[in-house]
Design a protein around this motif. Structure first.
Motif, mmCIF file in Angstrom:
data_model
loop_
_atom_site.group_PDB
_atom_site.id
_atom_site.type_symbol
_atom_site.label_atom_id
_atom_site.label_comp_id
_atom_site.label_asym_id
_atom_site.label_seq_id
_atom_site.Cartn_x
_atom_site.Cartn_y
_atom_site.Cartn_z
ATOM 1 N N GLY A 165 0.190 -1.468 0.076
ATOM 2 C CA GLY A 165 -0.005 -0.665 0.056
ATOM 3 C C GLY A 165 0.768 1.305 -0.135
ATOM 4 O O GLY A 165 1.128 1.895 0.896
ATOM 5 N N ASN A 166 1.180 1.616 -1.161
ATOM 6 C CA ASN A 166 2.682 2.563 -0.895
ATOM 7 C C ASN A 166 2.640 3.976 -1.982
ATOM 8 O O ASN A 166 0.800 4.285 -2.444
ATOM 9 C CB ASN A 166 4.107 1.861 -1.645
ATOM 10 N N ASN A 167 3.363 4.758 -1.574
ATOM 11 C CA ASN A 167 3.026 5.816 -2.421
ATOM 12 C C ASN A 167 2.744 5.422 -4.651
ATOM 13 O O ASN A 167 1.284 6.450 -4.896
ATOM 14 C CB ASN A 167 4.477 6.681 -3.386
ATOM 15 N N VAL A 168 3.075 4.578 -5.085
ATOM 16 C CA VAL A 168 2.591 4.785 -6.627
ATOM 17 C C VAL A 168 0.733 4.064 -6.540
ATOM 18 O O VAL A 168 -0.087 4.953 -7.185
ATOM 19 C CB VAL A 168 2.897 3.512 -7.170
ATOM 20 N N THR A 230 1.407 -3.784 -9.969
ATOM 21 C CA THR A 230 1.962 -3.958 -8.882
ATOM 22 C C THR A 230 2.802 -3.564 -8.782
ATOM 23 O O THR A 230 3.256 -2.299 -9.886
ATOM 24 C CB THR A 230 2.361 -5.540 -8.796
ATOM 25 N N ASP A 231 3.511 -2.963 -7.500
ATOM 26 C CA ASP A 231 5.134 -2.542 -7.224
ATOM 27 C C ASP A 231 6.261 -3.327 -6.689
ATOM 28 O O ASP A 231 4.987 -4.597 -6.100
ATOM 29 C CB ASP A 231 5.122 -1.167 -6.966
ATOM 30 N N THR A 232 7.363 -2.107 -6.498
ATOM 31 C CA THR A 232 8.324 -3.419 -5.175
ATOM 32 C C THR A 232 7.686 -3.891 -4.242
ATOM 33 O O THR A 232 6.847 -2.769 -3.704
ATOM 34 C CB THR A 232 9.470 -2.655 -5.212
ATOM 35 N N VAL A 234 9.498 -3.698 -1.792
ATOM 36 C CA VAL A 234 10.518 -2.670 -0.854
ATOM 37 C C VAL A 234 10.963 -1.462 -1.493
ATOM 38 O O VAL A 234 12.255 -1.901 -2.503
ATOM 39 C CB VAL A 234 11.944 -3.502 -1.057
ATOM 40 N N SER A 235 9.961 -0.512 -1.037
ATOM 41 C CA SER A 235 10.005 1.118 -1.969
ATOM 42 C C SER A 235 11.864 1.952 -1.546
ATOM 43 O O SER A 235 12.211 1.079 -0.707
ATOM 44 C CB SER A 235 9.332 2.088 -1.877
ATOM 45 N N MET A 236 12.053 2.614 -1.778
ATOM 46 C CA MET A 236 13.630 2.959 -2.033
ATOM 47 C C MET A 236 13.738 3.711 -0.248
ATOM 48 O O MET A 236 11.926 4.740 0.236
ATOM 49 C CB MET A 236 14.128 4.232 -2.816
ATOM 50 N N GLY A 237 14.819 3.200 0.233
ATOM 51 C CA GLY A 237 14.354 3.792 2.042
ATOM 52 C C GLY A 237 14.146 2.798 3.095
ATOM 53 O O GLY A 237 13.981 3.154 3.795
HETATM 54 N N1 NVA Z 1 7.323 2.610 -4.714
HETATM 55 C C1 NVA Z 1 8.255 2.873 -5.752
HETATM 56 C C2 NVA Z 1 8.485 3.359 -6.823
HETATM 57 C C3 NVA Z 1 9.621 3.732 -7.630
HETATM 58 C C4 NVA Z 1 9.840 4.280 -8.483
HETATM 59 C C5 NVA Z 1 9.657 3.292 -4.254
HETATM 60 O O1 NVA Z 1 9.460 4.325 -3.372
HETATM 61 O O2 NVA Z 1 10.435 3.195 -4.706
#
Ligand code: NVA
Ligand code: CP
Length: 316
Positions: A165-168, A230-232, A234-237
């Motif tokens: 449930g992230n930024n994207v 979907t997305d990763t 493990v997001s950056m950070g």
């Molecule tokens: N959710 C990922 C998206 C990268 C484009 C991140 O924040 O790393």
């Protein structure tokens, strides 16, 4: 689109439905111009200061190339290059960059940072990804959905998110109701989207008459969907949490078995903002004809061009 001139883009619901539709139509027009090699140098003499506190391939390259195509100049500024919150306040950095540049684009860790830049800048600021939002990605995603299904057929489609449930996800959620798209949000219990964003999305869904389903079972999650995203995990950070996260998302891999067990619609397509990690989607799906991930990446350029041009009051 005149109303967008001079405005910041922090999150996708900064655009109302009509503005969203108009920016997407403009992006499709810009794609035609780029393909025909007929892009006017309409932003000649303009510049965008691009601050990156995190890595980027698509956002950086699409912005730099897109700005160059329009005749303007991009400046790439990594954390090592500029004083931003280190040795100088964000406020002062915003005020100074505004004296040199027509636009500021920033990829930051905390959303507060890009918000603070916008608060003090005297030029429009674009959020190029924060821990909470990625509005440029959502524009590219809806442009790709329009291309794949036809702009007139987007209304009534169902988008399933299987993952974190992230930024994207947050910006996809906020754009789906005005685009007439139903949502199926499938995340493990501890990885739900932000509660405030959920509330805003529910209000939008009510306004535009779209449905939202939230749950934790991926098979149920993809039921009847036309679009699976979907997305990763493990997001950056979040690198330190990698092992814990990969365990929490067991069973969340998007693969053809999941899609057929769950009963996705016959026309289902696969989307991913990239960069892709191997675990969240099988190669079989990722490189299949249903996957639109490279069109989606390409759309990043036309959409950021549309955002920058309209903020500067230029439409072509
Ligand atoms: N959710 C990922 C998206 C990268 C484009 C991140 O924040 O790393
Ligand atoms: N999708 C996306 O924002 O990619 P980058 O991190 O490479 O910019």
């Amino acid at each position: 689109l005149e109303g967008v001139k001079g405005r910041h883009l922090m999150r996708i619901d900064d655009y109302c439905k009509e503005e969203l539709e108009a920016i997407l139509a403009f992006s499709r027009h810009l794609k035609d111009l780029v393909k025909a090699e007929k892009v006017p140098q309409a932003l000649h003499g303009k510049s965008v200061a691009c601050i990156f506190q995190k890595r980027s391939t698509r956002t950086r390259v699409s912005t730099e190339t897109g700005m160059n195509l329009l005749g303007g100049s991009p400046l790439f500024l990594s954390s090592q290059d500029v004083q931003l919150g280190v040795n100088e306040t964000i406020k002062d950095s915003a005020l100074v960059l505004s004296r040199f540049n027509s636009l500021i684009l920033a990829r930051v860790f905390g959303h507060d940072t890009v918000h603070e830049l916008a608060e003090h800048a005297t030029v429009p600021v674009i959020n190029a990804l924060s821990d909470m939002h990625h509005p440029l990605q959502t524009l590219a995603d809806f442009m790709t959905i329009q291309e794949r299904f036809g702009p007139e057929n987007v209304k009534g489609k169902t988008l399933a998110w299987v993952g974190d449930g992230n930024n994207v996800l947050h910006d996809l959620m906020l754009a789906a109701p005005p685009m007439g798209v139903n949502l199926r949000i499938c995340t493990p219990e501890g990885y739900r989207p932000d509660a405030g964003i959920m509330k805003d999305t529910e209000a939008l869904a009510q306004k535009f008459g779209t449905d939202i389903w939230v749950g934790a079972d991926p098979i149920e999650g993809v039921a009847g969907c036309n679009i699976v995203v979907t997305d990763t995990w493990v997001s950056m950070g979040q690198e330190e949490e990698a092992a814990k996260r990969i365990k929490a998302f067991e069973g969340y891999e998007v693969n053809s078995e999941l899609m057929s067990k769950g009963g996705a619609a016959d026309d289902w397509i696969f989307m991913h903002c990239l960069p892709r990690h191997p675990e969240e989607v099988s190669d079989e799906v990722f490189y299949s004809d249903r996957s639109v991930v490279f069109d989606e990446a390409e759309a990043r350029m036309y959409t950021v061009m549309a955002v920058m041009a309209t903020q500067l009051g230029v439409t072509l």
